[in-house]
Structure formats: C-alpha cells, structure tokens
Design an enzyme around this catalytic site. Structure first.
Site, PDB file in Angstrom:
ATOM      1  N   THR A  48      35.920  40.977  42.945  1.00  0.00           N
ATOM      2  CA  THR A  48      36.819  42.104  42.712  1.00  0.00           C
ATOM      3  C   THR A  48      36.737  42.600  41.269  1.00  0.00           C
ATOM      4  O   THR A  48      36.330  41.841  40.375  1.00  0.00           O
ATOM      5  CB  THR A  48      38.276  41.680  42.991  1.00  0.00           C
ATOM      6  OG1 THR A  48      39.126  42.816  43.000  1.00  0.00           O
ATOM      7  CG2 THR A  48      38.795  40.696  41.965  1.00  0.00           C
ATOM      8  N   THR A  97      39.869  43.992  46.863  1.00  0.00           N
ATOM      9  CA  THR A  97      38.946  42.854  46.839  1.00  0.00           C
ATOM     10  C   THR A  97      38.145  42.714  48.130  1.00  0.00           C
ATOM     11  O   THR A  97      38.706  42.867  49.215  1.00  0.00           O
ATOM     12  CB  THR A  97      39.799  41.569  46.698  1.00  0.00           C
ATOM     13  OG1 THR A  97      40.578  41.701  45.531  1.00  0.00           O
ATOM     14  CG2 THR A  97      38.955  40.332  46.632  1.00  0.00           C
ATOM     15  N   GLY A 131      47.271  39.729  43.406  1.00  0.00           N
ATOM     16  CA  GLY A 131      46.802  38.371  43.193  1.00  0.00           C
ATOM     17  C   GLY A 131      47.861  37.413  42.684  1.00  0.00           C
ATOM     18  O   GLY A 131      47.821  36.212  42.989  1.00  0.00           O
ATOM     19  N   THR A 152      43.469  39.082  49.795  1.00  0.00           N
ATOM     20  CA  THR A 152      43.327  40.356  49.106  1.00  0.00           C
ATOM     21  C   THR A 152      44.723  40.873  48.782  1.00  0.00           C
ATOM     22  O   THR A 152      45.697  40.473  49.406  1.00  0.00           O
ATOM     23  CB  THR A 152      42.552  41.352  49.991  1.00  0.00           C
ATOM     24  OG1 THR A 152      42.459  42.609  49.323  1.00  0.00           O
ATOM     25  CG2 THR A 152      43.226  41.571  51.338  1.00  0.00           C
ATOM     26  N   GLY A 153      44.814  41.730  47.784  1.00  0.00           N
ATOM     27  CA  GLY A 153      46.109  42.304  47.426  1.00  0.00           C
ATOM     28  C   GLY A 153      46.583  41.818  46.069  1.00  0.00           C
ATOM     29  O   GLY A 153      45.757  41.471  45.207  1.00  0.00           O
ATOM     30  N   ARG A 195      43.832  39.833  32.007  1.00  0.00           N
ATOM     31  CA  ARG A 195      44.464  39.382  33.261  1.00  0.00           C
ATOM     32  C   ARG A 195      43.403  38.928  34.270  1.00  0.00           C
ATOM     33  O   ARG A 195      42.387  39.584  34.458  1.00  0.00           O
ATOM     34  CB  ARG A 195      45.289  40.527  33.850  1.00  0.00           C
ATOM     35  CG  ARG A 195      45.998  40.197  35.171  1.00  0.00           C
ATOM     36  CD  ARG A 195      45.220  40.679  36.372  1.00  0.00           C
ATOM     37  NE  ARG A 195      45.970  40.550  37.620  1.00  0.00           N
ATOM     38  CZ  ARG A 195      45.444  40.704  38.822  1.00  0.00           C
ATOM     39  NH1 ARG A 195      44.175  41.017  38.963  1.00  0.00           N
ATOM     40  NH2 ARG A 195      46.183  40.566  39.901  1.00  0.00           N
ATOM     41  N   VAL A 196      43.671  37.823  34.905  1.00  0.00           N
ATOM     42  CA  VAL A 196      42.815  37.334  35.982  1.00  0.00           C
ATOM     43  C   VAL A 196      43.674  37.212  37.239  1.00  0.00           C
ATOM     44  O   VAL A 196      44.793  36.699  37.177  1.00  0.00           O
ATOM     45  CB  VAL A 196      42.199  35.964  35.620  1.00  0.00           C
ATOM     46  CG1 VAL A 196      41.511  35.341  36.827  1.00  0.00           C
ATOM     47  CG2 VAL A 196      41.209  36.120  34.467  1.00  0.00           C
ATOM     48  N   GLY A 197      43.161  37.687  38.342  1.00  0.00           N
ATOM     49  CA  GLY A 197      43.916  37.619  39.604  1.00  0.00           C
ATOM     50  C   GLY A 197      43.574  36.380  40.405  1.00  0.00           C
ATOM     51  O   GLY A 197      43.060  35.386  39.888  1.00  0.00           O
ATOM     52  N   ASP A 198      43.832  36.464  41.682  1.00  0.00           N
ATOM     53  CA  ASP A 198      43.595  35.325  42.571  1.00  0.00           C
ATOM     54  C   ASP A 198      42.142  35.167  42.975  1.00  0.00           C
ATOM     55  O   ASP A 198      41.704  34.078  43.350  1.00  0.00           O
ATOM     56  CB  ASP A 198      44.430  35.490  43.853  1.00  0.00           C
ATOM     57  CG  ASP A 198      44.048  36.768  44.605  1.00  0.00           C
ATOM     58  OD1 ASP A 198      43.890  37.815  43.944  1.00  0.00           O
ATOM     59  OD2 ASP A 198      43.911  36.722  45.842  1.00  0.00           O
ATOM     60  N   SER A 200      37.139  49.240  43.579  1.00  0.00           N
ATOM     61  CA  SER A 200      37.910  47.998  43.524  1.00  0.00           C
ATOM     62  C   SER A 200      37.052  46.740  43.477  1.00  0.00           C
ATOM     63  O   SER A 200      37.583  45.633  43.415  1.00  0.00           O
ATOM     64  CB  SER A 200      38.863  47.925  44.720  1.00  0.00           C
ATOM     65  OG  SER A 200      38.148  48.095  45.931  1.00  0.00           O
TER      66      SER A 200
END
Ligand code: SD4
Length: 334
Positions: free
Chosen positions: A211, A193, A247, A244-245, A221-224, A91
């Site tokens: 992450t 993350t 995003g 975390t989690g 795609r981009v997360g938080d 991850s």
C-alpha cells in the site's frame, strides 16, 4: 481454456450463488463450491483472493504464475506487483497519494507457508516494495526494515530507486494543503491496499500486502499493511487473512492474526472476518468514515470477507473461474 473463463460480478446474494454452485457451467471445474457456513464459499485446488477490484488483474497474474509452475510465494509477490506498477492507482505503489509533506511512502509485507515473513515500511522511491519485503525475508535474519535503512539496504541488494511525478497527485496534494485537515482518508477511488492470500494445488499458502497508505498521513506514519498479524497473517496449518482500510484500527486489534486464530478455533472464514470487524466496532464509539475489511482463506479452500461498511469487495480466482464479490458488512454508509 479461456473460453471457459467466466467473469462474474457477485453481490452477497451472488456469493450465495457460488456457495450453492449455481454460477454456471463451471461447477465441475470449480470443484464443489459448497458453503462452509454463513456466506463463505469453497474452492477445490488452487485459489487466489485479493482485496478490491484491483484484485482482478492481480489475481490474473498470480494465477498465471501458478499455472506456469511458479510457487505460491512467487504468485502473491508478482500478483500484487502488477498493481504496484500501475501508476494510475492512487492507493498502492508510487502512483499513490502522498503524505502531508508531499512524499509517497510505501508499506508492504509477505509471508509464506512456513510462517517466514518479510516487510518494509516507510520506504520511498521504489516501484516494488513487495519484492524488497521478500528479499528481506530471504536474505536477512530480520523481518522488517524501515525508512532510510530499508532504502539503503534495497539499493545494496539490487533494487533501483526511481522518481515518479504525477501532476494529478501533486495537484491533489496542493489542494489538500489549502486546508491541511488531517482526517483519515482511506478508500481512495473506492479501493485501497491490495492484500492477497493464495493456496496452490498442494495446499501451500502464502500472502502479500502492499500500500501507499493513508492519503495525507503524518510523515513517518506506518499503517497495518506491513505488520505481520495486522495487515496479513499466514499460518500453513490453518489459513491466511489480510486486511484493508484504516490501519490503526487493524493494528489495535491484531486483525489478520485474530481472523486466522478464529479459523484455527473452527470458525468459518466469513464468520471469523465478521467477528474481527465486530471486535473493532465494540471499541469504537463513532465508526464514521472508518472502513476496515478482512479477507480470509482457510486451508480447506473455503473463503470469505467482511467489512465495517458496505462497499468492500474482493476478487476470487480458482480453476477457470474469476469473480468480484461484495463482502458482507456491519453498517450501511449513509
Ligand atoms: C493503511 N490499510 O495504511 C492501509 C491502507 C489505507 O487508504 O488505509 N489506505 O492503513
């Protein structure tokens, strides 16, 4: 002093033990770990906190950097760098799960005591996105570089790309392709993350977050995690938080910024994390599978975390004491 080191696996009840200072012989070394309300605990002096159990080796590295006279920014960079280099981690870093097109794409950010920040998103083939993020912060007038531009800039600035082929990961992707269902897959192997927040003995703060993002996400795609205010926020006057989690939920609620702003308004770190989780839940009719966890450190050394579901834990390191703490949660997994 390694004989004085303790590793303690704490549940929420165990956190209370830390709060009341009854974890053993180290209270005096740990300062006065009194609670600041809720289940927050408090450390005196330097402290390092990281998400999930992979936070333990990350914290150990960060701690050794601080002990060796390194800056808190060095500590948070090198701490999470240990996990980026662990290619058995699915991850974080190049050992992470790929997107739906089979590419491992990485997101990271870093922020210092003065609020300076650097980030990279959607980068491929670099072992240490966190170090590129720091370089963006220190060597450009910008905060964030993404994709091919970030990769080109990294190469121009001394970072070498590398290819990591992991048969187990390829197999998992091939299996996933059979159905190709796009559902958010967070919490791979019960961690995802790594976010780290830390403070040195002089009260200077820094944070980092890195992450490989959500497994089998849409390419691009981009997360938080690389977004300042979402996956990480540091304010030298107040404290720091990371997330975390899933995003998307964190971004929509400016999660880490929310936690820090609540602490600025006087909230205890645990309560601030809990309120941020509750804000997410208030707008989420069906939280199934939607894990989010926050971790917060206040400038007075108090710290805490909270998550949507049980299962989120975080690693704490201060003086000669280290612990893995189960965060409080709103909902119980079925
Ligand atoms: C993200 N918060 O990209 C990160 C990590 C994650 O499964 O979801 N990992 O949304």
């Amino acid at each position: 002093m390694s004989d004085r080191r303790k590793f303690i696996k704490l549940g929420v009840a165990g956190t209370a033990a830390l709060v009341t200072g009854c974890v053993g012989k180290n209270e005096e070394a740990a300062g006065d770990p009194k609670g600041a309300g809720g289940t927050s605990a408090q450390a005196k002096g330097a402290i390092v906190l990281s998400t999930w159990d992979h936070g333990m080796p990350a914290n150990a590295k960060a701690w050794s950097v601080l002990q060796g006279g390194g800056s808190v920014l060095d500590a948070v960079e090198q701490g999470v760098g240990v996990i980026e280099s662990d290619f058995s981690n699915r991850s974080v870093g190049l050992g992470g799960m790929p997107d739906r097109d089979g590419h491992v794409t990485l997101d990271a950010c870093i922020q210092d005591h003065e609020g300076r920040a650097g980030a990279v998103a959607f980068v491929q083939r670099f072992e240490h996105p966190i170090s590129i993020a720091r370089a963006v912060m220190e060597r450009t007038p910008h905060v964030m570089l993404v994709g091919a531009g970030a990769e080109r800039w990294a190469q121009e600035n001394g970072f070498s790309p590398r290819d990591v082929d992991i048969p187990e990961v390829r197999k998992a992707w091939t299996e996933w392709l059979k159905k190709g269902e796009y559902v958010p897959v967070a919490n791979v192997e019960n961690h995802d993350t790594i976010g780290m927040v830390a403070m040195d003995a002089q009260g200077r703060l820094a944070g980092s977050c890195t992450t490989s993002g959500m497994a089998f996400k849409v390419h691009g795609r981009v997360g938080d995690s690389p977004i300042i205010g979402a996956g990480l926020f540091v304010d030298g006057e107040v404290g720091a938080a990371c997330a975390t989690g899933v995003g998307e939920l964190v971004i929509r609620n400016a999660g880490s910024h929310t936690v820090v702003e609540l602490m600025r308004a006087g909230w205890d770190p645990t309560d601030a994390c809990r309120e941020a989780v509750q804000r997410i839940l208030r707008k989420l009719p069906d939280p199934s599978g939607m894990q989010v966890g926050f971790l917060a450190l206040r400038k007075d050394g108090s710290y805490g975390g909270w998550s949507v579901f049980n299962g989120f834990n975080y690693a704490v390191r201060f003086t000669e004491q280290e612990a893995l703490v189960d965060a409080g949660h709103e909902l119980k997994l079925p």
